[in-house]
Design a protein around this motif. Structure first.
Motif, PDB file in Angstrom:
ATOM      1  N   ARG A  47      27.671 -37.568 -65.392  1.00 44.45           N
ATOM      2  CA  ARG A  47      28.536 -36.571 -64.559  1.00 44.45           C
ATOM      3  C   ARG A  47      28.633 -37.037 -63.264  1.00 44.45           C
ATOM      4  O   ARG A  47      28.192 -37.340 -62.532  1.00 44.45           O
ATOM      5  N   PRO A  48      30.082 -37.427 -62.604  1.00 41.44           N
ATOM      6  CA  PRO A  48      29.909 -37.459 -61.232  1.00 41.44           C
ATOM      7  C   PRO A  48      29.976 -36.469 -61.119  1.00 41.44           C
ATOM      8  O   PRO A  48      29.814 -35.633 -60.933  1.00 41.44           O
ATOM      9  N   GLY A  91      39.931 -32.750 -47.164  1.00 45.61           N
ATOM     10  CA  GLY A  91      39.279 -34.214 -46.590  1.00 45.61           C
ATOM     11  C   GLY A  91      39.306 -34.627 -44.894  1.00 45.61           C
ATOM     12  O   GLY A  91      39.352 -35.106 -44.294  1.00 45.61           O
ATOM     13  N   ARG A  92      40.806 -34.096 -44.183  1.00 42.37           N
ATOM     14  CA  ARG A  92      41.045 -34.571 -43.005  1.00 42.37           C
ATOM     15  C   ARG A  92      41.046 -33.382 -41.834  1.00 42.37           C
ATOM     16  O   ARG A  92      41.654 -32.220 -42.471  1.00 42.37           O
ATOM     17  N   TYR A  93      40.256 -33.664 -41.501  1.00 39.26           N
ATOM     18  CA  TYR A  93      40.051 -32.273 -40.313  1.00 39.26           C
ATOM     19  C   TYR A  93      39.902 -32.842 -38.884  1.00 39.26           C
ATOM     20  O   TYR A  93      39.255 -33.481 -38.497  1.00 39.26           O
ATOM     21  N   ARG A  94      40.005 -31.655 -37.340  1.00 41.02           N
ATOM     22  CA  ARG A  94      40.566 -31.892 -36.495  1.00 41.02           C
ATOM     23  C   ARG A  94      39.745 -31.315 -35.659  1.00 41.02           C
ATOM     24  O   ARG A  94      39.909 -30.113 -35.625  1.00 41.02           O
ATOM     25  N   LEU A  95      38.357 -31.268 -35.452  1.00 48.66           N
ATOM     26  CA  LEU A  95      37.582 -29.468 -34.559  1.00 48.66           C
ATOM     27  C   LEU A  95      38.058 -29.788 -33.080  1.00 48.66           C
ATOM     28  O   LEU A  95      38.980 -30.710 -31.877  1.00 48.66           O
ATOM     29  N   LEU A  96      38.949 -28.098 -33.648  1.00 47.60           N
ATOM     30  CA  LEU A  96      39.389 -27.692 -32.279  1.00 47.60           C
ATOM     31  C   LEU A  96      38.543 -27.239 -30.729  1.00 47.60           C
ATOM     32  O   LEU A  96      38.872 -27.396 -29.310  1.00 47.60           O
ATOM     33  N   GLY A  97      37.431 -27.195 -31.378  1.00 46.58           N
ATOM     34  CA  GLY A  97      36.711 -25.680 -30.228  1.00 46.58           C
ATOM     35  C   GLY A  97      35.049 -25.531 -31.506  1.00 46.58           C
ATOM     36  O   GLY A  97      35.048 -25.408 -32.172  1.00 46.58           O
ATOM     37  N   GLY A 156      42.383 -36.361 -56.448  1.00 47.92           N
ATOM     38  CA  GLY A 156      41.821 -37.964 -56.421  1.00 47.92           C
ATOM     39  C   GLY A 156      40.859 -38.143 -55.530  1.00 47.92           C
ATOM     40  O   GLY A 156      40.614 -39.160 -56.475  1.00 47.92           O
ATOM     41  N   LEU A 157      40.402 -37.791 -54.924  1.00 45.81           N
ATOM     42  CA  LEU A 157      39.336 -37.969 -54.491  1.00 45.81           C
ATOM     43  C   LEU A 157      38.019 -38.600 -54.724  1.00 45.81           C
ATOM     44  O   LEU A 157      37.734 -37.809 -55.732  1.00 45.81           O
ATOM     45  N   PRO A 158      37.501 -39.635 -54.818  1.00 45.38           N
ATOM     46  CA  PRO A 158      36.291 -40.459 -55.608  1.00 45.38           C
ATOM     47  C   PRO A 158      34.907 -39.722 -55.526  1.00 45.38           C
ATOM     48  O   PRO A 158      35.121 -39.072 -54.159  1.00 45.38           O
ATOM     49  N   PRO A 159      34.359 -39.493 -56.617  1.00 44.27           N
ATOM     50  CA  PRO A 159      33.007 -38.930 -56.273  1.00 44.27           C
ATOM     51  C   PRO A 159      31.812 -39.654 -55.363  1.00 44.27           C
ATOM     52  O   PRO A 159      31.778 -40.768 -54.633  1.00 44.27           O
ATOM     53  N   SER A 160      30.474 -39.086 -55.152  1.00 42.51           N
ATOM     54  CA  SER A 160      29.901 -39.526 -54.291  1.00 42.51           C
ATOM     55  C   SER A 160      28.904 -40.256 -54.383  1.00 42.51           C
ATOM     56  O   SER A 160      28.774 -39.809 -56.101  1.00 42.51           O
TER      57      SER A 160
END
Length: 323
Positions: free
Chosen positions: A103-104, A146-152, A304-308
Motif C-alpha cells: 500500500r502507499p 502542503g504550503r505553509y508560511r511560518l509567521l512566528g 493528488g500529492l504523491p506518497p512518500s
C-alpha cells in the motif's frame, strides 16, 4: 477508503483509522503514569513503551473498525519532528506494514497532522493556524495543503511546556495543562502576570518570563489557585494578542487552533470572542493521536500529492515549510 495513521512522536502511542475522511477509530495509549514520577517525559522510557503497545493497539483498532489489514488503502505515520527514538517505533512499524501490504505510505509532519485535526471539511485556504502544545507553539499562514508560511514561533518554552512547568512548581500532576485549568477555576481572582513581548512588531511567543514570575510567587507563598488563574490568563492573553494582531495585519478572518493547549476551555472562549471564524479540533483530537495523522494522509491523497518513498527516514527536526 480506509487510512491507518500512527503517531509516536512523544509519549503517547496513537493509532487511528479514517474512512473517507471520517474518524472511525482513535486509540491512544497514554504514558502519563509512567512519566509522572519524573515530572516530564523520559525519552528512553517512552520508546520502550511504544515498542510494547504499538502492535496490539493497531490490532485493536482494526478489530474495532471491523476490518482487516488488507482493507487498508493507505498507511501513514508521523515522520517528525519529535523524539527520534519514539518516532522510529511508529514510523518503522507503519512503513513495514505498508511494504507488506503493498500500500502507499505517507510520511506526515506532526504539525500538519495537528492542523488537519482542526481543519473542517469544505474550508479552503488561505487562513491562519496556531499550533500550541507541549512541544510546539507556532503560528502559520496556511496557503494551501502542503504550503505553509511560518509567521512566528516561541523563543523559549512551548505553551504546553510552560503549563507543565508551572504545574510542577505548584505541586500538581503531569500533564500540567488540565491541572492548571482545574485549579484556576477555584480562584476568586487572579494574581497579575506581565504580558510577554509587549510592543513587539513580529509574531513570536515567549513563556519563560511567565514561568519565572510563577516561581517568584510560589516562593512568596501566595495562594495556588489565584496564581494558577493569573498564569493561565496571561498565557492565553499572550497567545490571543499575537494571533489577533497577525490576523489584522494579514487580513485573514479564519483561524485554526490546534494542539493539546487548544483543549483549554478558557482559551477556546477567549478566541471565540475575538470576532474571527475559529475552528478547534473535535474532542479527543487535540492531544497527539493517530487519527490526525490518517486525516492528513487522506487529505494529501485526495489532493493528488504523491506518497512518500519507503527509504525516507524519520527526523527529529523538520520545519513544516519543508514538508
Amino acid at each position: 477508503m480506509w487510512v491507518l495513521g500512527i503517531d509516536t512522536s512523544c509519549d503517547d502511542t496513537g493509532v487511528g483509522l479514517v474512512e473517507d475522511g471520517r474518524v472511525a477509530v482513535n486509540l491512544v495509549a497514554s504514558q502519563v503514569a509512567l512519566h509522572q514520577a519524573f515530572g516530564g517525559v523520559v525519552p528512553e522510557l517512552a520508546s520502550r513503551e511504544h515498542l510494547k503497545v504499538i502492535r496490539p493497539l493497531a490490532e485493536r483498532a482494526l478489530a474495532e473498525a471491523g476490518i482487516g489489514p488488507q482493507d487498508l488503502s493507505l498507511v501513514a505515520a508521523t515522520r517528525g519532528p519529535g523524539l527520534i527514538g519514539a518516532l522510529l517505533v511508529g514510523y518503522a512499524f507503519a512503513k513495514g506494514l505498508a511494504w507488506a501490504l503493498g500500500r502507499p505510505f505517507y510520511a506526515i509532519h506532526h504539525l500538519e497532522a495537528h492542523i488537519a485535526a482542526a481543519w473542517p471539511e469544505g474550508l479552503e485556504p488561505p487562513f491562519l493556524a496556531l499550533v500550541a502544545s507541549g512541544g510546539h507553539t507556532h503560528l502559520f499562514e496556511v496557503q494551501a495543503l502542503g504550503r505553509y508560511r511560518l509567521l512566528g514561533a516561541t523563543r523559549d518554552d512551548a505553551a504546553g511546556e510552560a503549563f507543565d512547568k508551572v504545574a510542577r512548581l505548584l505541586g500538581l500532576g503531569f500533564p500540567g495543562g488540565p491541572e492548571i485549568e482545574r485549579l484556576a477555576r477555584e480562584a476568586g481572582e487572579a494574581i497579575p502576570f506581565p504580558l510577554p513581548l509587549k510592543g513587539q512588531e513580529g509574531y513570536d511567543f515567549s513563556f519563560s518570563g511567565l514561568k519565572t514570575r510563577a516561581l517568584q510567587l510560589v516562593e512568596k507563598g501566595l495562594p495556588a489557585p489565584a496564581l494558577a488563574r493569573g498564569f493561565q490568563e496571561a498565557a492565553i492573553l499572550h497567545l490571543a494578542e499575537v494571533v489577533l494582531r497577525a490576523a489584522e495585519d494579514t487580513g485573514h478572518r479564519v483561524l485554526l487552533v490546534a494542539g493539546g493547549v487548544a483543549a483549554n476551555q478558557a482559551l477556546q472562549e477567549r478566541f471565540r470572542q475575538a470576532g474571527l471564524q475559529v475552528h478547534f479540533p473535535p474532542r479527543g483530537l487535540s492531544q497527539d493521536n493517530g487519527a490526525m495523522v490518517a486525516l492528513a494522509a487522506w487529505r494529501r491523497y485526495r489532493a493528488g500529492l504523491p506518497p512518500s518513498p519507503l527509504g525516507l527516514g524519520a527526523t527529529a527536526y523538520w520545519p513544516l515549510e519543508e514538508a
